[in-house]
Motif scaffolding. Sequence first.
Motif, PDB file in Angstrom:
ATOM      1  N   ALA A  63      12.432   1.815   3.168  1.00 62.07           N
ATOM      2  CA  ALA A  63      11.750   0.901   2.248  1.00 62.07           C
ATOM      3  C   ALA A  63      11.584  -0.482   2.874  1.00 62.07           C
ATOM      4  N   ASP A  64      12.595  -0.942   3.601  1.00 57.40           N
ATOM      5  CA  ASP A  64      12.506  -2.249   4.237  1.00 57.40           C
ATOM      6  C   ASP A  64      11.413  -2.276   5.296  1.00 57.40           C
ATOM      7  N   TYR A  65      11.254  -1.181   6.006  1.00 55.99           N
ATOM      8  CA  TYR A  65      10.187  -1.088   7.009  1.00 55.99           C
ATOM      9  C   TYR A  65       8.831  -1.258   6.326  1.00 55.99           C
ATOM     10  N   VAL A  66       8.619  -0.553   5.224  1.00 53.35           N
ATOM     11  CA  VAL A  66       7.350  -0.632   4.497  1.00 53.35           C
ATOM     12  C   VAL A  66       7.124  -2.040   3.965  1.00 53.35           C
ATOM     13  N   TYR A  67       8.139  -2.615   3.337  1.00 54.85           N
ATOM     14  CA  TYR A  67       7.987  -3.947   2.751  1.00 54.85           C
ATOM     15  C   TYR A  67       7.760  -5.007   3.828  1.00 54.85           C
ATOM     16  N   ILE A 125       2.014   1.279  -1.933  1.00 50.82           N
ATOM     17  CA  ILE A 125       3.385   1.109  -1.450  1.00 50.82           C
ATOM     18  C   ILE A 125       4.198   2.376  -1.686  1.00 50.82           C
ATOM     19  N   ALA A 126       4.029   2.987  -2.872  1.00 51.86           N
ATOM     20  CA  ALA A 126       4.752   4.223  -3.170  1.00 51.86           C
ATOM     21  C   ALA A 126       4.359   5.343  -2.206  1.00 51.86           C
ATOM     22  N   LEU A 127       3.077   5.449  -1.902  1.00 50.07           N
ATOM     23  CA  LEU A 127       2.615   6.473  -0.962  1.00 50.07           C
ATOM     24  C   LEU A 127       3.101   6.179   0.459  1.00 50.07           C
ATOM     25  N   LEU A 128       3.192   4.901   0.806  1.00 47.48           N
ATOM     26  CA  LEU A 128       3.757   4.542   2.108  1.00 47.48           C
ATOM     27  C   LEU A 128       5.223   4.958   2.202  1.00 47.48           C
ATOM     28  N   MET A 129       5.966   4.759   1.123  1.00 50.87           N
ATOM     29  CA  MET A 129       7.363   5.195   1.095  1.00 50.87           C
ATOM     30  C   MET A 129       7.456   6.698   1.323  1.00 50.87           C
ATOM     31  N   ALA A 130       6.618   7.447   0.590  1.00 51.68           N
ATOM     32  CA  ALA A 130       6.622   8.897   0.738  1.00 51.68           C
ATOM     33  C   ALA A 130       6.202   9.304   2.137  1.00 51.68           C
ATOM     34  N   TYR A 181       6.649   7.684   4.973  1.00 52.39           N
ATOM     35  CA  TYR A 181       7.674   7.449   5.979  1.00 52.39           C
ATOM     36  C   TYR A 181       8.920   8.282   5.749  1.00 52.39           C
ATOM     37  N   ARG A 182       9.127   8.738   4.525  1.00 53.97           N
ATOM     38  CA  ARG A 182      10.180   9.744   4.336  1.00 53.97           C
ATOM     39  C   ARG A 182       9.807  11.049   5.015  1.00 53.97           C
ATOM     40  N   LYS A 183       8.534  11.386   4.955  1.00 54.30           N
ATOM     41  CA  LYS A 183       8.044  12.606   5.591  1.00 54.30           C
ATOM     42  C   LYS A 183       8.099  12.487   7.105  1.00 54.30           C
ATOM     43  N   VAL A 184       7.692  11.319   7.627  1.00 55.02           N
ATOM     44  CA  VAL A 184       7.714  11.113   9.083  1.00 55.02           C
ATOM     45  C   VAL A 184       9.133  11.200   9.611  1.00 55.02           C
ATOM     46  N   ALA A 185      10.073  10.604   8.885  1.00 53.91           N
ATOM     47  CA  ALA A 185      11.463  10.590   9.362  1.00 53.91           C
ATOM     48  C   ALA A 185      12.100  11.956   9.335  1.00 53.91           C
TER      49      ALA A 185
END
Length: 286
Positions: free
Chosen positions: A122-126, A273-278, A280-284
């Motif tokens: 989340a910090d990365y996205v923000y 922002i919510a889609l970005l969170m999702a 990067y969870r997928k990427v990780a």
Amino acid sequence: MSDLTGVIHDIGYQRYTGPRLGRRYVFGSLYTHGLRTAFGLGRSAKAKIFPWFVLGIVALTGLILAAVRAQVGEVVVTYSSFADTMAWLVIFFVAVVAPELVSRDLRSGVLPLYFSRPLPRADYVYAKFAALATAVWLLLGGPQLLMFLVAAFSADSLKAVWTEVGDLVPGLIYAVLWATVFAGLGLLIASLTGKRAFAAGGIVAVFLMTTPIVGVFAVLPSQTLNDLALMFSPSSLVYGVGVWLFGSEGGDDVGSFGPLYAAVAVGLVAGCIALLMARYRKVASS
């Protein structure tokens, strides 16, 4: 057969005893690095050409508008409408900068390093969102401040200066709206690919393909659809919120749907922002 013997070698390893700066420091460093990247600071001269070219055009436009106002004594372009005038430059700026902020990380494979402690996803996205939004706000707000300074020094009374401040504040708030909507959408599209050219093309395509939809709804024989037309493109959505909040020099109107425009703009940013969170969870996890 002789007995095997082991040898311990002292390689001088020492435990780290310095300060552990923690999550806040990592977030701030990532934000600062992103903001510097947006303007090519700390990078090659080639990386500085486009962002500073755009910044120069926008600043020169603001200076010319301020000079014309000082000469003729009339406001040519208001602070609020300045962002609308620079809309296409903002689109291309975001199309180039957003891939630099996130597509490069995907391509180079450094995300596992970023997502190790103490930096949550989340910090990365923000941090990336804040960096791009700040860059866009500076792109639009900086020339407005330049216009204000010229107008303030040309004012003949303190009351006129305060009136100018009252005109400037809505323009800066409007620039925040532009910055947040474009940053969220631009980063979301750029995060889908590690190829910067594809990401830039995708960002521009979204704005180009949605613009004709506004024109179609604007000419339909329904006043309700006409009032809602601006909602179907990101740039016109922001403009619609501006029309509701600050009025329009061109006489455009969104009827009674102003609060709906604002709600859609807020929802668009939150959704990105919510889609970005999702994402990067997928990427990780992959």
